[in-house]
Design a protein around this motif. Sequence first.
Motif, PDB file in Angstrom:
ATOM      1  N   ILE A 115       0.842  -8.810   1.130  1.00 51.59           N
ATOM      2  CA  ILE A 115       0.379  -7.371   1.270  1.00 51.59           C
ATOM      3  C   ILE A 115       0.975  -6.555   2.297  1.00 51.59           C
ATOM      4  CG2 ILE A 115      -1.169  -5.593   1.029  1.00 51.59           C
ATOM      5  CD1 ILE A 115      -3.244  -7.969   0.803  1.00 51.59           C
ATOM      6  N   VAL A 116       2.084  -5.752   1.846  1.00 56.76           N
ATOM      7  CA  VAL A 116       2.624  -5.125   3.722  1.00 56.76           C
ATOM      8  C   VAL A 116       2.333  -3.586   3.549  1.00 56.76           C
ATOM      9  CG1 VAL A 116       4.717  -4.112   3.860  1.00 56.76           C
ATOM     10  CG2 VAL A 116       4.653  -6.398   2.318  1.00 56.76           C
ATOM     11  N   LEU A 117       1.651  -2.974   4.294  1.00 54.37           N
ATOM     12  CA  LEU A 117       1.383  -1.404   4.251  1.00 54.37           C
ATOM     13  C   LEU A 117       2.189  -1.137   6.502  1.00 54.37           C
ATOM     14  CD1 LEU A 117      -0.973  -2.210   7.219  1.00 54.37           C
ATOM     15  CD2 LEU A 117      -1.860  -2.276   5.009  1.00 54.37           C
ATOM     16  N   SER A 118       2.316   0.156   5.999  1.00 48.99           N
ATOM     17  CA  SER A 118       2.839   0.492   7.218  1.00 48.99           C
ATOM     18  C   SER A 118       1.665   1.175   8.135  1.00 48.99           C
ATOM     19  CB  SER A 118       3.827   2.109   6.197  1.00 48.99           C
ATOM     20  OG  SER A 118       4.615   2.719   7.531  1.00 48.99           O
TER      21      SER A 118
ATOM     22  N   GLU B  98       9.641   3.482   2.942  1.00 47.59           N
ATOM     23  CA  GLU B  98       9.766   1.910   3.424  1.00 47.59           C
ATOM     24  C   GLU B  98       9.287   0.856   3.461  1.00 47.59           C
ATOM     25  OE1 GLU B  98       9.274   2.472   7.747  1.00 47.59           O
ATOM     26  OE2 GLU B  98      11.445   2.345   8.466  1.00 47.59           O
ATOM     27  N   ALA B  99       7.854   1.577   3.236  1.00 44.29           N
ATOM     28  CA  ALA B  99       7.521  -0.084   3.202  1.00 44.29           C
ATOM     29  C   ALA B  99       7.689  -0.758   1.725  1.00 44.29           C
ATOM     30  CB  ALA B  99       5.647   0.709   3.317  1.00 44.29           C
TER      31      ALA B  99
ATOM     32  N   GLY C  24      -1.873  13.590  -1.553  1.00 46.26           N
ATOM     33  CA  GLY C  24      -1.462  13.851  -2.941  1.00 46.26           C
ATOM     34  C   GLY C  24       0.198  13.283  -3.439  1.00 46.26           C
ATOM     35  N   LYS C  25       1.086  13.443  -1.727  1.00 46.19           N
ATOM     36  CA  LYS C  25       1.926  13.339  -2.117  1.00 46.19           C
ATOM     37  C   LYS C  25       2.084  11.476  -1.346  1.00 46.19           C
ATOM     38  CE  LYS C  25       3.477  17.659  -3.149  1.00 46.19           C
ATOM     39  NZ  LYS C  25       2.846  18.664  -2.718  1.00 46.19           N
ATOM     40  N   PHE C  26       3.609  11.375  -1.484  1.00 47.37           N
ATOM     41  CA  PHE C  26       3.734   9.879  -1.334  1.00 47.37           C
ATOM     42  C   PHE C  26       4.665  10.173   0.134  1.00 47.37           C
ATOM     43  CE2 PHE C  26       4.291   7.912  -5.664  1.00 47.37           C
ATOM     44  CZ  PHE C  26       2.948   6.701  -4.998  1.00 47.37           C
ATOM     45  N   LYS C  27       3.834  10.031   1.335  1.00 49.19           N
ATOM     46  CA  LYS C  27       4.745   9.230   2.177  1.00 49.19           C
ATOM     47  C   LYS C  27       5.978   9.526   2.775  1.00 49.19           C
ATOM     48  CE  LYS C  27       0.290  10.221   5.434  1.00 49.19           C
ATOM     49  NZ  LYS C  27       0.050   9.134   7.186  1.00 49.19           N
TER      50      LYS C  27
ATOM     51  N   PHE D 240       0.808  -1.236  -0.108  1.00 47.98           N
ATOM     52  CA  PHE D 240       0.084  -0.039   0.324  1.00 47.98           C
ATOM     53  C   PHE D 240       0.802   1.605  -0.003  1.00 47.98           C
ATOM     54  CE2 PHE D 240      -2.293   2.888   2.528  1.00 47.98           C
ATOM     55  CZ  PHE D 240      -2.802   3.664   1.734  1.00 47.98           C
ATOM     56  N   ALA D 241       0.829   1.999  -0.709  1.00 47.95           N
ATOM     57  CA  ALA D 241       1.777   3.165  -1.298  1.00 47.95           C
ATOM     58  C   ALA D 241       0.877   4.338  -0.643  1.00 47.95           C
ATOM     59  CB  ALA D 241       2.013   3.654  -2.578  1.00 47.95           C
ATOM     60  N   GLU D 242       0.568   4.553   0.944  1.00 52.92           N
ATOM     61  CA  GLU D 242       0.010   5.471   1.427  1.00 52.92           C
ATOM     62  C   GLU D 242       0.567   7.066   0.537  1.00 52.92           C
ATOM     63  OE1 GLU D 242      -0.348   5.358   5.438  1.00 52.92           O
ATOM     64  OE2 GLU D 242      -1.544   6.567   5.803  1.00 52.92           O
TER      65      GLU D 242
END
Length: 322
Positions: A91-94, A20-21, A12-15, A6-8
Motif C-alpha cells: 500500500i502506497v501513500l504520500s 506522484e503517489a 473533492g479534488k485530487f491533490k 491512497f488517492a488523497e
Amino acid sequence: MAVIVFAESWEGKFKKITNEAVSYAHGLAEAEGTNVIAVAVGALESDPAELGKYGASEVVTVEGDAFASFNASVWATAIAEVAEAKGAKHIVLSGTNNGKMIGPMLSVKAGASYISNAIDIPSNFAPFTVRRNAFSNKGLVDYQTNAEKVVVSIVPNALGVKETGGSASVSSHSSSAAADSRVNVIDVDRVKGKIPLPEADLVVSAGRGMKAPENWTMIEELADVLGAGTACSKPVSDIGWRPHSEHVGQTGIQINPSLYIAVGISGAIQHLAGVSGSKTIVVINNDPEAPFFKAADYGIVGDAFEVVPKLTEALKSFKANQ
Ligand SMILES: Cc1cc2nc3c(=O)[nH]c(=O)nc-3n(C[C@H](O)[C@H](O)[C@H](O)COP(=O)(O)OP(=O)(O)OC[C@H]3O[C@@H](n4cnc5c(N)ncnc54)[C@H](O)[C@@H]3O)c2cc1C
C-alpha cells in the motif's frame, strides 16, 4: 495482488501529489508484474478515471457520512478494507500531513510493516527494501522488512509524476468504517487560499533577517507573484512572527520544491536539513559569509529590503509582458 495507493483529495479534488503517489505505485507494480488500484476516500469532484493517466488500472471510491471530514482512523480502515478485498501486499501513500496520520494506523489495521519517507522504488521485494534519507539528509539508508505486507509512504515532491497514458475503471466500496471510529472530528478550521507547504513547487522563505513580522508583506508579495508557498526559519515561528505550519527544517517540515528562495536566513545546518532537497536554491543575504551561500545555486548579496521589492517588480513586469 494489486498495489493499493491512497488517492488523497482536498475539497473533492485530487491533490497534485496524488498523481506522484500513483506514478510511484505504478513503478512498484511494474517491477512486481501487477497492477495499481487507487482508493479515493470521501466525496469527490475530480473524475476518478483521471488517475489512469498516471498508471492506475482501477479506482475504488469510498464515500458516505463517515467520510464527511478527515478522520485518520476511519479512512485507514476503509483503505485497509479495500487492500484486504483486493489481496494487496503493498500500500502506497504520500507523506503529507494526512498521509503521516493515516500511515501508522493503516499498517496496524492491514497487519503490515510501515516504511515512511521512501525516495525510490524498492530495490528488492523479498525482503522488501527501499531507500530513504537519513541523518538530516546527509546520508541514505536502505530499509528492509521481511513482512509480507508493507505500507510505504513517499516524500512529497521528491519523485515526480510520470504519465503512462492508460485509463482506469471505477468502482465503489461500501465501508463499515463508521463503527470503527474512536476519534470524533468536532471542528475543522480550514486555511483558505494558501498553497500547502509540503506540496508547493515554489517556496519563498524568510528568517530573522526580516527584523519584524510586519516586514513579511514583501515576502508574501514575492510569493504571490510567483504563485509560491511561504515558509520560515525556526526562530521566526518560535518568536511568533509566523505560524509553526511554515517552519521548515530538521524539526519542521521537510520540503522538496523546484525553487526555494531564502531571504535573510543564515543557512544553519538544521534549516538546510529540511530544504536541501530543493531542486534550485536562491539565497538573498547581506552577509557574503552566510553559510547558506555554500548550498545555493544562485546567491544575491544584498539588503533584503532593497532586493526583494526589486525582484517582485521585475517578476511582475516579466509576467505582464508574457
Ligand atoms: C535541535 C535544533 C533543531 C533546529 N531545527 C531547526 C529547523 O528545523 N529549522 C530552522 O530554520 N532552524 C532550526 N534550528 C535553529 C538553527 O540552528 C538556526 O538558529 C536558525 O535556522 C537561524 O534562523 P535564521 O537564519 O532565520 O536567523 P539568524 O541565524 O539570526 O540569521 C539571520 C540571517 O539574516 C541575514 N540578514 C540580516 N539582515 C538582513 C538583511 N537586511 N537582508 C538580508 N539578509 C539579512 C543575516 O546575515 C543572517 O545570515 C534548530 C536548532 C537546534 C539546536
